[in-house]
Design an enzyme around this catalytic site. Structure first.
Site, PDB file in Angstrom:
ATOM      1  N   ASP C  11       0.844  -1.207   0.000  1.00 46.06           N
ATOM      2  CA  ASP C  11       0.000   0.000   0.000  1.00 46.06           C
ATOM      3  C   ASP C  11       0.875   1.251   0.000  1.00 46.06           C
ATOM      4  OD1 ASP C  11       0.979  -0.408   2.598  1.00 46.06           O
ATOM      5  OD2 ASP C  11      -0.771   0.499   3.556  1.00 46.06           O
ATOM      6  N   ASP C  16       6.779   1.062   1.786  1.00 46.20           N
ATOM      7  CA  ASP C  16       6.456   0.126   0.707  1.00 46.20           C
ATOM      8  C   ASP C  16       7.237   0.489  -0.549  1.00 46.20           C
ATOM      9  OD1 ASP C  16       3.537  -1.137   1.680  1.00 46.20           O
ATOM     10  OD2 ASP C  16       3.815   0.955   2.253  1.00 46.20           O
ATOM     11  N   ASN C  40      -2.365   2.740   3.626  1.00 44.41           N
ATOM     12  CA  ASN C  40      -1.839   4.078   3.891  1.00 44.41           C
ATOM     13  C   ASN C  40      -2.661   5.147   3.185  1.00 44.41           C
ATOM     14  OD1 ASN C  40       0.284   3.151   5.483  1.00 44.41           O
ATOM     15  ND2 ASN C  40       1.595   2.791   3.703  1.00 44.41           N
ATOM     16  N   THR C 125       2.955  -5.890   2.791  1.00 47.95           N
ATOM     17  CA  THR C 125       3.418  -4.750   3.593  1.00 47.95           C
ATOM     18  C   THR C 125       2.311  -3.721   3.808  1.00 47.95           C
ATOM     19  OG1 THR C 125       4.320  -3.728   1.600  1.00 47.95           O
ATOM     20  CG2 THR C 125       5.827  -5.046   2.917  1.00 47.95           C
ATOM     21  N   PHE C 165      -0.677  -0.417  12.636  1.00 42.75           N
ATOM     22  CA  PHE C 165      -1.621  -0.012  11.594  1.00 42.75           C
ATOM     23  C   PHE C 165      -2.053  -1.120  10.626  1.00 42.75           C
ATOM     24  CE2 PHE C 165      -2.609   1.609   7.341  1.00 42.75           C
ATOM     25  CZ  PHE C 165      -3.691   2.414   7.623  1.00 42.75           C
ATOM     26  N   ASN C 166      -1.107  -1.864  10.039  1.00 47.51           N
ATOM     27  CA  ASN C 166      -1.473  -2.847   9.012  1.00 47.51           C
ATOM     28  C   ASN C 166      -2.454  -3.899   9.536  1.00 47.51           C
ATOM     29  OD1 ASN C 166       0.117  -1.684   7.069  1.00 47.51           O
ATOM     30  ND2 ASN C 166       1.766  -3.204   7.176  1.00 47.51           N
ATOM     31  N   HIS C 239       9.788   0.321   8.176  1.00 43.31           N
ATOM     32  CA  HIS C 239       9.113  -0.947   8.484  1.00 43.31           C
ATOM     33  C   HIS C 239       9.151  -1.984   7.355  1.00 43.31           C
ATOM     34  CE1 HIS C 239       7.200   1.232  11.845  1.00 43.31           C
ATOM     35  NE2 HIS C 239       6.880   2.163  10.971  1.00 43.31           N
ATOM     36  N   ASP C 240       8.484  -1.653   6.253  1.00 40.17           N
ATOM     37  CA  ASP C 240       8.196  -2.644   5.223  1.00 40.17           C
ATOM     38  C   ASP C 240       9.456  -3.209   4.567  1.00 40.17           C
ATOM     39  OD1 ASP C 240       5.585  -2.021   5.744  1.00 40.17           O
ATOM     40  OD2 ASP C 240       5.300  -0.810   3.932  1.00 40.17           O
TER      41      ASP C 240
HETATM   42 CA   LIG Z   1       2.910  -0.460   4.026  1.00 43.01          CA
END
Ligand SMILES: [Ca+2]
Ligand SMILES: [Ca+2]
Ligand SMILES: [Ca+2]
Ligand SMILES: [Ca+2]
Lengths: 309, 309, 309, 309
Positions: C11, C16, C40, C125, C165-166, C239-240
């Site tokens: 996303d 990402d 996102n 992700t 969040f994810n 993160h991703d």
């Molecule tokens: Ca993401």
């Protein structure tokens, strides 16, 4: 005659008030106490209403204990649309001649059940908060409770599409009662909607020439008017009164042994009773559920009772 | 005559099978496709059953697409106690002459609704998983759906004390459909239990001298036997068939505009429909709900339809 | 060298985007497709962002399929406070040179996994909606998935006090993935917060003399600014990107085998992951969870990768 | 010196026991009563343990009231793996010299708070059932409670991956307390895990030459052994003791004003506290949360206190 020792746990409320009146008329019932709960109206109002009715029927020796002012874990909601602002709109009743007991309603229940030489029958006709609190504080009282005869629940609802008001108002308390293992008899909407105070019934009541019957007539007239307005009913169902009638005249009631449990987690269904009439759940029997009322017999019983005052 | 374009989304199932048969008999209905779903039996079984019924009534040109094999987020449960191991126990039907489409049921729905020049009517008579998946993948199809006419729900339950099987089997899918804003007509247990295939009805069906009617008779005999055993009913309610009948003969149905929502979070009540018949919830109307069936008219319509084969 | 066949389900989203860039730089990875999901930002935005990044790193042959526009059963929520209105605020990127595929993202996943001669690795992700839809439509693809390496969850939260969040954005999809039985490696907040693009890191990236690195620098600058503002972090956690790094350089990661499940029913905790680091739940291992990152090794790997463009 | 009037509401429990001991050593604290609750062990055990500790530190004048034997609506669960079968395994303590009060713990709290001329501080170090019952029966006591200083919760869990034992054992009671509007200070796992009775600490305690310190040493040795076994900790965190220390020496504690709420509905997360350290929820501040302990200062304070016996 062996009398049945009873505690009336109520939230008067029109039908609670008539329940107290009916109980007061029955020599076979010994009223140990009246405990009140928030429900149809806030706790001060339901307690004052109980005291007023005690005065009306000369129950001066019966303790009236104020109980829970709010449900176990939810926010309080009342039912002014049905019972008016006072919880007992309609007749003019004098201010009570005494105040409530110093003891909390749940403690009165605990004390009386512990003290009684014979098992006590409890008749809850409001949300079950006081009974749940009593069981929380003193689980051992279970062993000296003969039966809980309660008004609540149904295979359909009146306060939501699936929930009846008393159970809906404190589902967690209700679940605790149904899960307690105490013998329970339930007057739900399926049977209480058969006990409709129609115009004909009210006429009969109004013909009885005593003050108590006059007040009952006024209660029924007000109650019928709100039921007409909200549900388009041809009369007011005198829900709570069936608990008292059942204690004295069980032969008027066709009951079925079933499992009943209470939803406490739903988004829309909290307070819904699951009454397993067809045994589809596999859960074991924990209650007798009222299916069918001898309607004519019930009203004869009521009219005779009111004539005694 | 303007035909109504319909998609039958089903889990045959005895009453689903009779729905397909009824639809096939109606010149005013154009069956765009039959999509299947896991429900009364596993998806392979309900799909094979749909294909067998297509052969029976010569629907060779209608695509049969296998759909969801499991609910959106719950575990699959089926109803062999009602429909037998095959999902369609009773009559002996030959193996299907063809296989199912390569396309997933939800994609068939999406494609046909998108392609159609006129809005399409969808008749779900099983769990609503395919419809929910179609709405998830292609929300814009809403604008070309005339109406969803579904069998499901009720003010009481058959699978639990408060829930009907189709909604109970995939409550989240059902909630998505009821929340979608698409026009919905609902045949719930309140009306489908009026459409009882009693001994008299079955006699009439058995007197019709054609192969299709003979099979329908056998379906009804089996279905009535399990309803007798599980619920002590005097006949089998042909639930799903009402969706097709409503599309052709809406004058047989007394409907009421109500709000319907679905409980998805309860411990005991997931899949319960809240049908707000008295407007107590304040939620706005999103469906027409079937209250009353012209029972005689309905069975006349059915018998006439079966005579056409 | 044996390449690993991967699908990037994302996303974009700053991290990402950098994941796609990193994957494109790795000869050991064969990107079968990029599938997008709402997360996102709304689905059109994340899809356009994916196409822009494909253009940036010349992934013209890789299908980009637009996937789910909303979670399985909840309302969509996006994260403009973190990623800006476009979902990829910061650098100016040209409009994409092509459009997305006609195929829905979940169908691309199903098709590619079915077609592949060797098991496929999926790197989600964003919210796990596409993976859940693919598993719903074609459960059998499980058998040809090598591993799901996903960014999501944590022993603490970023979007709520307990949820990342994810997972929070589609808890039911996440639960389906964790319950699927597919091998899963999880990059949660515990490890992704170790991969902080600090000022020093950004300096290093900015010193690399190619266009891709310049864009990555701009992405990191924007991302760091929102993390500073919202969480007072000294840099942006990428993160991703850890999912891609893990596929190529697993030696940089200290993982622990644990049970992970996802809360879907809480009032405040929906989307919270329960990562059973101390084995207190008795539930069996279903995932590898990232505990510790070789931070220096990771950034060296990143810098080397960016130098290749 | 103005003394602080406190009620210790506890489930001894090793750290509860040490809390009572610490409180008894502080001239600035006036212990109004000790109320017990089911938690680490069943109510009879925790009450007897409280009485034994009272004997140990000569608190003969302090009422010990037995409180709730079960949570508000859930089933009771205890923690023998941590505290042993008696709830206070380790040292040999004589049978108590007296029995508990006739009054239920919740009623003792209500009575003492009502009677007190100055606001009372309550220190709950077990499940919050008694406090919730007191608030249910007598909501007005809120106005005479100075502060509730409780041990419970955390941004991570010890009993489940996300829940701490005290809150987990009665989430509905905890929620009622956090929603009550009473000033609350919370010692959660984030700070109590800093108060580790390591080997060095235990050595210091064991060197103190009095009987009380000897018993505390034995309590710590047992407690450390179970923490070693279950969590592989290098010592036992003396969770509950921080509540007493905070009342006397708040300068040892770095607190943060936050919103804290409790999950009561989750499938896996019931009893999880949501501690909004970064203000992401928008819910308003209702508690001070312990972030950082002056570890050295705390143990000095403890050692000095124990030397006084
Ligand atoms: Ca993401
Ligand atoms: Ca009542
Ligand atoms: Ca069906
Ligand atoms: Ca404790």
């Amino acid at each position: 005659m062996q009398t049945k020792k009873i505690i009336l746990d109520c939230d008067p409320g029109h039908d609670d008030a008539i329940s107290i009146i009916l109980a007061a008329s029955q020599p076979s019932l010994e009223i140990l106490a009246i405990t009140t709960v928030s429900g149809n109206a806030e706790i001060e109002k339901t307690t004052i209403n109980a005291l007023k009715i005690c005065d009306l029927v000369s129950l001066s020796g019966v303790a009236v204990s104020k109980g829970a002012s709010e449900p176990l874990i939810r926010l309080r909601e009342t039912a002014p649309g049905i019972h008016g602002d006072t919880g007992l709109d309609g007749p003019e009743l004098p201010e009570p001649s005494r105040s409530w007991s110093d003891e909390h309603g749940c403690d009165t229940i605990i004390r009386l059940v512990k003290e009684s030489k014979v098992p006590v029958t409890i008749l809850p006709t409001g949300p079950l908060t006081n009974i749940a609190l009593a069981l929380l504080k003193a689980p051992a009282i279970k062993d000296n409770i003969e039966e809980i005869v309660l008004m609540g629940g149904g295979t359909f609802g009146n306060w939501t599409p699936t929930a009846e008001f008393n159970i809906w108002a404190d589902p967690e308390a209700a679940k605790k009662v149904f899960d307690s293992g105490i013998p329970i008899a339930v007057m739900g909407l399926d049977i209480t909607h058969q006990a409709l105070a129609t115009k004909e019934v009210i006429d009969q009541v109004q013909k009885i020439d005593n003050h108590v019957a006059k007040i009952v007539g006024e209660l029924l007239v007000f109650f019928a008017s709100t039921y007409k307005e909200m549900f388009n009913f041809a009369g007011a169902p005198v829900h709570d009164v069936l608990t008292v009638a059942y204690c004295v005249a069980p032969e008027l009631f066709k009951m079925k042994e079933v499992n009943i449990t209470v939803e406490t987690k739903g988004e829309f269904t909290a307070g819904t009773t699951l009454i397993d009439l067809h045994g589809v759940t596999g859960r074991k029997v924990n209650a007798k559920y009222g299916l069918e009322l001898d309607v004519e017999g019930f009203w004869s019983f009521m009219i005779e009772a009111l004539k005694k005052f």
